[in-house]
Write an enzyme that holds these catalytic residues in place. Sequence first.
Site, short mmCIF file in Angstrom:
data_model
loop_
_atom_site.label_atom_id
_atom_site.label_comp_id
_atom_site.label_asym_id
_atom_site.label_seq_id
_atom_site.Cartn_x
_atom_site.Cartn_y
_atom_site.Cartn_z
N MET A 179 5.42 -4.18 33.27
CA MET A 179 4.82 -5.38 33.11
C MET A 179 5.79 -6.15 34.45
SD MET A 179 3.67 -5.72 28.95
CE MET A 179 5.24 -6.31 28.54
N GLY A 180 5.92 -5.48 35.07
CA GLY A 180 6.74 -6.62 35.97
C GLY A 180 7.22 -7.53 35.54
N LEU A 196 9.98 -7.04 37.77
CA LEU A 196 11.20 -6.45 38.31
C LEU A 196 12.34 -6.97 38.45
CD1 LEU A 196 9.23 -4.80 40.65
CD2 LEU A 196 9.08 -4.38 38.33
N HIS A 209 14.22 -1.33 36.26
CA HIS A 209 12.50 -0.44 36.94
C HIS A 209 12.72 -0.22 37.92
CE1 HIS A 209 10.68 -4.40 34.66
NE2 HIS A 209 10.36 -3.62 33.90
N ASP A 220 12.59 1.08 26.17
CA ASP A 220 12.03 0.93 24.46
C ASP A 220 12.24 2.71 24.57
OD1 ASP A 220 10.91 -1.83 24.99
OD2 ASP A 220 11.09 -0.96 27.63
N GLN A 222 8.53 4.04 22.08
CA GLN A 222 7.42 3.85 23.24
C GLN A 222 8.13 5.35 23.64
OE1 GLN A 222 6.37 0.33 25.91
NE2 GLN A 222 7.03 1.35 27.94
N SER A 265 12.72 -7.73 31.18
CA SER A 265 12.12 -8.93 32.12
C SER A 265 12.61 -10.23 31.10
CB SER A 265 10.86 -8.58 31.78
OG SER A 265 10.58 -7.32 32.42
P1 AMP Z 1 8.62 -3.12 31.12
O1 AMP Z 1 8.33 -4.17 32.09
O2 AMP Z 1 9.47 -4.04 30.49
O3 AMP Z 1 6.96 -3.26 29.86
O4 AMP Z 1 9.36 -2.01 31.12
C1 AMP Z 1 8.15 -0.80 32.14
C2 AMP Z 1 9.40 0.05 32.37
O5 AMP Z 1 10.50 0.28 32.38
C3 AMP Z 1 9.78 0.92 30.64
O6 AMP Z 1 9.27 2.46 30.62
C4 AMP Z 1 10.50 0.39 30.16
O7 AMP Z 1 11.27 0.69 28.99
C5 AMP Z 1 11.71 0.86 31.14
N1 AMP Z 1 12.71 -0.70 31.15
C6 AMP Z 1 12.45 -1.80 30.26
N2 AMP Z 1 13.86 -2.70 30.47
C7 AMP Z 1 14.87 -1.05 30.90
C8 AMP Z 1 16.28 -1.22 31.12
N3 AMP Z 1 17.30 -1.87 30.91
N4 AMP Z 1 16.45 0.10 31.02
C9 AMP Z 1 16.06 0.92 31.75
N5 AMP Z 1 14.58 0.78 31.82
C10 AMP Z 1 13.82 0.20 31.59
#
Ligand code: AMP
Length: 280
Positions: free
Chosen positions: A21-22, A24, A28, A141, A144, A177
């Site tokens: 969802m950006g 970044l 990510h 997540d 998820q 984020s």
């Molecule tokens: P989001 O932008 O929050 O929807 O996350 C996009 C992807 O990045 C998802 O697969 C999340 O599980 C992963 N993600 C978000 N935060 C982290 C983190 N701290 N460590 C590893 N993966 C992450």
Amino acid sequence: MRAWSRGERARGRRIAFVPTMGFLHEGHLRLVDHARERADRVVLSIFVNPLQFGPGEDFQAYPRDLARDRALAAARQVDCLFVPDAAALYPTDPLVKLDPGPLGATLEGRARPGHFVGVLTVVTKLFHWVEPDVAVFGRKDFQQGLLVERLAADLDFPVEIDVRPTVRELDGLALSSRNAYLDADARRAALALSRALRAIEQAWRGGEADPRALVRRGMDVLATPGVAPEYLVLVDRSLRPVTRVDARTVALVAAKVGSTRLIDNVVLGDGIAADTAVRP
Ligand code: AMP
């Protein structure tokens, strides 16, 4: 998007996909680095998916900075940045959506009704546009990740799901984020989540295997000023509460820090130390 992917595939190239969802962050970007190792081409998508936000949640406020994201993606050699707009992805409100089933009814699914319907529906749509060979998700997540694995397995998506360790700051805070919402005091308070997980992990390593005792231990750490716990549970890999804790048990936590809702987790046998630590 699909023409690009098919063109690459016709030249014999494997495609890895990182949906986000950006806004970044290094979490990510580590997924992007891993994606690069898994394939010849890396697609990163940025889409704040309205379908996975409930009424009263932070869809409008969700942090966005496309110019910064573009620069970060380019610096990590993303081959294709896919930024669909909502009108293109949802020309009409979808009447047919994905049913997450029982794994989606608990924990995050209970706290955020409709959340996983939105997640699985958008992941399906993005898979159809990108047609990746492998898709990379973060364990941050956890629920998820499980649901996306089941989505691919149960509905025969020809894509491998690769779930990667959580990326944390040096003091343990899981990158998110939503950390952008935290001021200095709230950020300090937010450490209670990873500290609670660490307390559980340490007590377990010290020989405590009773989940109730371990949850109590974690709750003592979690319940600090400025933090409103939502859940702290010990479950197996199918999200069922455990009666005896072992190395495969997962501790999952959700709490509100001020108005910011945060989640975190640890697989006890791996431990928080196995996650990736980065400087802010
Ligand atoms: P989001 O932008 O929050 O929807 O996350 C996009 C992807 O990045 C998802 O697969 C999340 O599980 C992963 N993600 C978000 N935060 C982290 C983190 N701290 N460590 C590893 N993966 C992450």
